[in-house]
Design a protein around this motif. Structure first.
Motif, mmCIF file in Angstrom:
data_model
loop_
_atom_site.group_PDB
_atom_site.id
_atom_site.type_symbol
_atom_site.label_atom_id
_atom_site.label_comp_id
_atom_site.label_asym_id
_atom_site.label_seq_id
_atom_site.Cartn_x
_atom_site.Cartn_y
_atom_site.Cartn_z
ATOM 1 N N GLY A 194 0.805 -1.225 0.000
ATOM 2 C CA GLY A 194 0.000 0.000 0.000
ATOM 3 C C GLY A 194 0.828 1.260 0.000
ATOM 4 N N GLY A 195 0.224 2.333 0.504
ATOM 5 C CA GLY A 195 0.836 3.652 0.450
ATOM 6 C C GLY A 195 2.115 3.787 1.241
ATOM 7 N N ILE A 196 2.414 2.805 2.074
ATOM 8 C CA ILE A 196 3.640 2.857 2.857
ATOM 9 C C ILE A 196 4.867 2.875 1.954
ATOM 10 C CG2 ILE A 196 3.983 0.361 3.099
ATOM 11 C CD1 ILE A 196 4.311 2.943 5.926
ATOM 12 N N THR A 197 4.708 2.444 0.684
ATOM 13 C CA THR A 197 5.820 2.467 -0.277
ATOM 14 C C THR A 197 5.753 3.688 -1.188
ATOM 15 O OG1 THR A 197 4.577 1.093 -1.834
ATOM 16 C CG2 THR A 197 6.021 -0.044 -0.282
ATOM 17 N N HIS A 198 4.928 4.698 -0.828
ATOM 18 C CA HIS A 198 4.838 5.955 -1.575
ATOM 19 C C HIS A 198 4.420 5.732 -3.028
ATOM 20 C CE1 HIS A 198 7.440 8.430 1.403
ATOM 21 N NE2 HIS A 198 7.108 7.287 1.956
ATOM 22 N N GLY A 199 3.584 4.729 -3.247
ATOM 23 C CA GLY A 199 3.118 4.450 -4.599
ATOM 24 C C GLY A 199 4.077 3.666 -5.453
ATOM 25 N N MET A 200 5.251 3.364 -4.913
ATOM 26 C CA MET A 200 6.224 2.567 -5.654
ATOM 27 C C MET A 200 5.898 1.087 -5.529
ATOM 28 S SD MET A 200 9.819 4.523 -4.747
ATOM 29 C CE MET A 200 9.554 4.446 -2.968
ATOM 30 N N LEU A 201 6.383 0.306 -6.474
ATOM 31 C CA LEU A 201 6.180 -1.135 -6.440
ATOM 32 C C LEU A 201 7.083 -1.729 -5.365
ATOM 33 C CD1 LEU A 201 4.949 -3.690 -7.577
ATOM 34 C CD2 LEU A 201 6.675 -3.654 -9.401
ATOM 35 N N GLY A 202 6.456 -2.254 -4.316
ATOM 36 C CA GLY A 202 7.236 -2.805 -3.215
ATOM 37 C C GLY A 202 6.356 -3.284 -2.087
ATOM 38 N N THR A 203 6.976 -3.901 -1.099
ATOM 39 C CA THR A 203 6.272 -4.413 0.069
ATOM 40 C C THR A 203 7.145 -4.240 1.310
ATOM 41 O OG1 THR A 203 7.129 -6.645 -0.347
ATOM 42 C CG2 THR A 203 4.932 -6.132 -1.219
ATOM 43 N N ALA A 204 6.530 -4.469 2.465
ATOM 44 C CA ALA A 204 7.249 -4.416 3.734
ATOM 45 C C ALA A 204 6.900 -5.662 4.540
ATOM 46 C CB ALA A 204 6.885 -3.149 4.501
ATOM 47 N N PHE A 205 7.592 -5.864 5.646
ATOM 48 C CA PHE A 205 7.352 -7.066 6.436
ATOM 49 C C PHE A 205 7.757 -6.864 7.886
ATOM 50 C CE2 PHE A 205 11.667 -7.407 4.773
ATOM 51 C CZ PHE A 205 12.407 -7.758 5.892
ATOM 52 N N ILE A 245 11.619 -3.183 4.481
ATOM 53 C CA ILE A 245 10.815 -2.695 3.366
ATOM 54 C C ILE A 245 11.696 -2.675 2.122
ATOM 55 C CG2 ILE A 245 11.361 -0.269 3.854
ATOM 56 C CD1 ILE A 245 8.454 0.386 2.986
ATOM 57 N N GLY A 246 11.088 -2.976 0.978
ATOM 58 C CA GLY A 246 11.846 -2.975 -0.270
ATOM 59 C C GLY A 246 11.007 -2.471 -1.422
ATOM 60 N N CYS A 247 11.629 -1.764 -2.342
ATOM 61 C CA CYS A 247 10.944 -1.232 -3.523
ATOM 62 C C CYS A 247 11.839 -1.412 -4.748
ATOM 63 C CB CYS A 247 10.618 0.255 -3.346
ATOM 64 S SG CYS A 247 9.399 0.596 -2.069
ATOM 65 N N ILE A 248 11.191 -1.398 -5.904
ATOM 66 C CA ILE A 248 11.951 -1.495 -7.150
ATOM 67 C C ILE A 248 12.896 -0.301 -7.254
ATOM 68 C CG2 ILE A 248 11.770 -1.444 -9.665
ATOM 69 C CD1 ILE A 248 11.019 -4.112 -8.434
ATOM 70 N N LEU A 249 14.126 -0.577 -7.625
ATOM 71 C CA LEU A 249 15.177 0.440 -7.623
ATOM 72 C C LEU A 249 14.857 1.605 -8.555
ATOM 73 C CD1 LEU A 249 17.894 0.987 -6.316
ATOM 74 C CD2 LEU A 249 18.981 -0.241 -8.199
ATOM 75 N N GLU A 250 14.241 1.325 -9.700
ATOM 76 C CA GLU A 250 13.903 2.381 -10.649
ATOM 77 C C GLU A 250 12.971 3.414 -10.022
ATOM 78 O OE1 GLU A 250 14.000 4.267 -14.453
ATOM 79 O OE2 GLU A 250 15.222 2.678 -13.575
ATOM 80 N N ASP A 277 5.379 -6.783 -15.040
ATOM 81 C CA ASP A 277 4.981 -5.780 -16.032
ATOM 82 C C ASP A 277 3.648 -5.144 -15.664
ATOM 83 O OD1 ASP A 277 7.241 -6.214 -17.542
ATOM 84 O OD2 ASP A 277 6.279 -7.659 -18.884
ATOM 85 N N LEU A 278 2.703 -5.951 -15.173
ATOM 86 C CA LEU A 278 1.395 -5.423 -14.810
ATOM 87 C C LEU A 278 1.507 -4.367 -13.721
ATOM 88 C CD1 LEU A 278 -1.787 -5.759 -15.047
ATOM 89 C CD2 LEU A 278 -1.581 -7.204 -13.006
ATOM 90 N N LEU A 279 2.233 -4.656 -12.659
ATOM 91 C CA LEU A 279 2.335 -3.724 -11.541
ATOM 92 C C LEU A 279 3.193 -2.514 -11.892
ATOM 93 C CD1 LEU A 279 2.709 -6.237 -8.565
ATOM 94 C CD2 LEU A 279 0.649 -5.065 -9.366
ATOM 95 N N THR A 280 4.196 -2.716 -12.744
ATOM 96 C CA THR A 280 5.029 -1.587 -13.147
ATOM 97 C C THR A 280 4.268 -0.622 -14.046
ATOM 98 O OG1 THR A 280 7.058 -2.912 -13.011
ATOM 99 C CG2 THR A 280 7.147 -0.922 -14.347
ATOM 100 N N ASN A 281 3.490 -1.162 -14.974
ATOM 101 C CA ASN A 281 2.773 -0.328 -15.942
ATOM 102 C C ASN A 281 1.429 0.179 -15.432
ATOM 103 O OD1 ASN A 281 4.847 -0.752 -17.849
ATOM 104 N ND2 ASN A 281 3.900 -2.658 -18.544
ATOM 105 N N HIS A 282 0.967 -0.334 -14.311
ATOM 106 C CA HIS A 282 -0.315 0.088 -13.749
ATOM 107 C C HIS A 282 -0.129 0.393 -12.259
ATOM 108 C CE1 HIS A 282 -1.302 -2.306 -17.329
ATOM 109 N NE2 HIS A 282 -2.357 -1.514 -17.457
ATOM 110 N N PRO A 283 0.470 1.534 -11.940
ATOM 111 C CA PRO A 283 0.781 1.860 -10.548
ATOM 112 C C PRO A 283 -0.444 2.022 -9.660
ATOM 113 C CG PRO A 283 1.142 3.761 -11.975
ATOM 114 C CD PRO A 283 0.912 2.595 -12.875
ATOM 115 N N GLN A 284 -1.656 2.107 -10.256
ATOM 116 C CA GLN A 284 -2.850 2.285 -9.443
ATOM 117 C C GLN A 284 -3.106 1.101 -8.504
ATOM 118 O OE1 GLN A 284 -2.804 2.101 -12.771
ATOM 119 N NE2 GLN A 284 -4.483 0.869 -13.614
#
Length: 449
Positions: A232-243, A255-260, A386-393
């Motif tokens: 969710g929003g804890i990753t600032h809209g970036m593709l990632g998760t926390a634990f 927490i980790g997010c895609i480097l790009e 690809d789905l999550l990268t191209n559809h950040p919603q």
């Protein structure tokens, strides 16, 4: 650290002059699984590790999947340094200030041995695993960096070069298992450079708390453990998760997010982690803890479509080095151990049959992987990155909208529930059309099915 590890890892340790059946590069889960399986098969095995000792540079959440290790060391529970067996899985959807605990699954079936999953501390576990490898007969040399692959005139890999004096070592086959940061496969042209859009950067802290406090806060007892996966929003809209994982007397939080995405938003890993730790849902769970460890790790999350060639004349590649990570289910170590084991079993079978380590013969490694859960899971989620990268919603606007909608619907302020419901749907339509939402649902179902 044992005296054996100290000797093997010392700078003065000399490289052996003899030829080996197999050289395993790396002493993480994949490398240890391969080296142990090969040594138990009676082959001469040299394992090279660039760290001071096995586990010194390895980072993971960390979850141990019993099934993968049981196939290598069936009685591992008798001596392995395990923290807690997992009885509960929590799934949280967080934005900056609110939370939705979308599902908590807890089962007494998970309290019946043999336990399915455990939390572990990698530094301790990797030392134990490495000791098992050495007891099986493999030779381990630490603090040794492999700089390249040696080839004969026909281009077949016949060993490795290291940074040490007279550092060329020869073997019939080389297993590359030194992780995502390894430059050896890239320099040798066996694996392309991993793109920043296919790489996640994860940061983790180990926070110490009294055992009783952990059990009270997570509603567990004895050796029971709880795992919390967060999106969710804890990753600032970036593709990632926390634990958040529970150990005996500590919590692993990360927490980790895609480097790009991190590069574009100019968000540092420490900022993400501090935001997670200070979230109203998380802060009470870690209150009063003492931070004992901070680490960061790159994770290959490009999935099935980014897997390189897995074998060739005189070599195979396993684990993170190849990109065997199921990011959807946050599984990596079980894929690493399984690919390491299957590679070793393939090589041992070829050796027993007196067959050379040619690409044609080592293709059996890929065939065995294709018949395993590893490739089945990798293929199942091949379109998810690809789905999550191209559809950040999916991880951006939708979680934020759900949080806001629940806040409005649960606020009693004199407005009717029908009016609130109308306002919620109007707000959603302003962000995403009805056809857009239906399309998003269909795309997600099709990718996840």
């Amino acid at each position: 650290m044992t005296e054996e590890l100290k000797a093997a890892g010392s700078v003065s340790a000399k490289l052996p002059a003899e030829r080996f059946d197999v050289i395993v590069v790396g002493a993480g889960p994949a490398g240890n699984a391969a080296a142990y399986t090969l040594a138990k098969s009676g082959l001469s095995v040299l394992q090279l590790e660039r760290g001071e000792y096995p586990g010194s540079k390895n980072v993971q959440g960390a979850i141990l999947y019993s099934n993968a290790l049981e196939k290598i060391i069936p009685d591992f529970r008798d001596s392995a340094p395990l923290e807690r067996h997992i009885v509960e899985q929590r799934f949280w959807l967080l934005d900056e200030r609110s939370s939705l605990t979308s599902a908590n699954y807890r089962s007494e079936e998970f309290n019946k041995p043999p336990y399915n999953r455990y939390t572990i501390i990698r530094a301790r576990f990797d030392k134990w695993f490495s000791q098992k490898v050495q007891e099986a007969g493999a030779l381990l040399i630490c603090e040794t960096t492999v700089t390249g692959l040696l080839r004969d005139n026909a281009g077949r890999v016949i060993g490795v070069s290291t940074e040490r004096e007279n550092g060329d070592i020869y073997a019939d086959v080389v297993i590359l298992a030194d992780g995502v940061n390894s430059l050896v496969p890239s320099r040798a042209g066996l694996r392309p450079e991993i793109r920043t859009c296919d790489m996640a950067l994860a940061v983790k802290e180990v926070l110490f708390l009294p055992k009783e406090t952990i059990e009270q806060r997570f509603n567990i007892s004895g050796s029971e453990g709880s795992v919390t996966e967060i999106a969710g929003g804890i990753t600032h809209g970036m593709l990632g998760t926390a634990f958040i994982y529970t150990n005996k007397d500590s919590l692993a939080i990360g927490i980790g997010c895609i480097l790009e995405g991190m590069k574009k938003q100019r968000v540092t890993p420490s900022e993400l982690l501090e935001g997670l730790k200070n979230h109203p849902m998380v802060k009470p769970l870690i209150a009063g803890s003492e931070m004992k460890e901070y680490s960061a790790h790159m994770i290959p999350e490009g999935g099935y479509k980014t897997l390189p060639e897995l074998y060739g004349d005189g070599w195979v590649i396993v684990g993170d080095s190849a990109g065997f990570v199921n990011a959807v289910h946050r599984e990596g170590s079980n894929l690493a151990m399984t690919t390491g084991r299957i590679a070793a079993e393939t090589i041992a079978a070829l050796k027993a049959a007196g067959k050379p380590m040619s690409a044609a013969n080592l293709a059996a490694y890929k065939e065995s992987l294709d018949a395993s859960f590893v490739m089945a899971d990798m293929k199942k989620y091949q379109d998810m990155p690809d789905l999550l990268t191209n559809h950040p919603q999916y991880l951006g606007s939708y979680p934020s909208f759900i949080s806001g909608a629940l806040h409005d619907f649960l606020t009693v302020d004199g407005k009717s529930k029908a009016e609130k419901q109308h306002q919620i749907f109007q707000g959603l339509r302003q962000q995403r059309s009805l056809w857009g939402m239906l399309g998003d649902a269909y795309k997600f179902w099709r990718t996840f099915k």
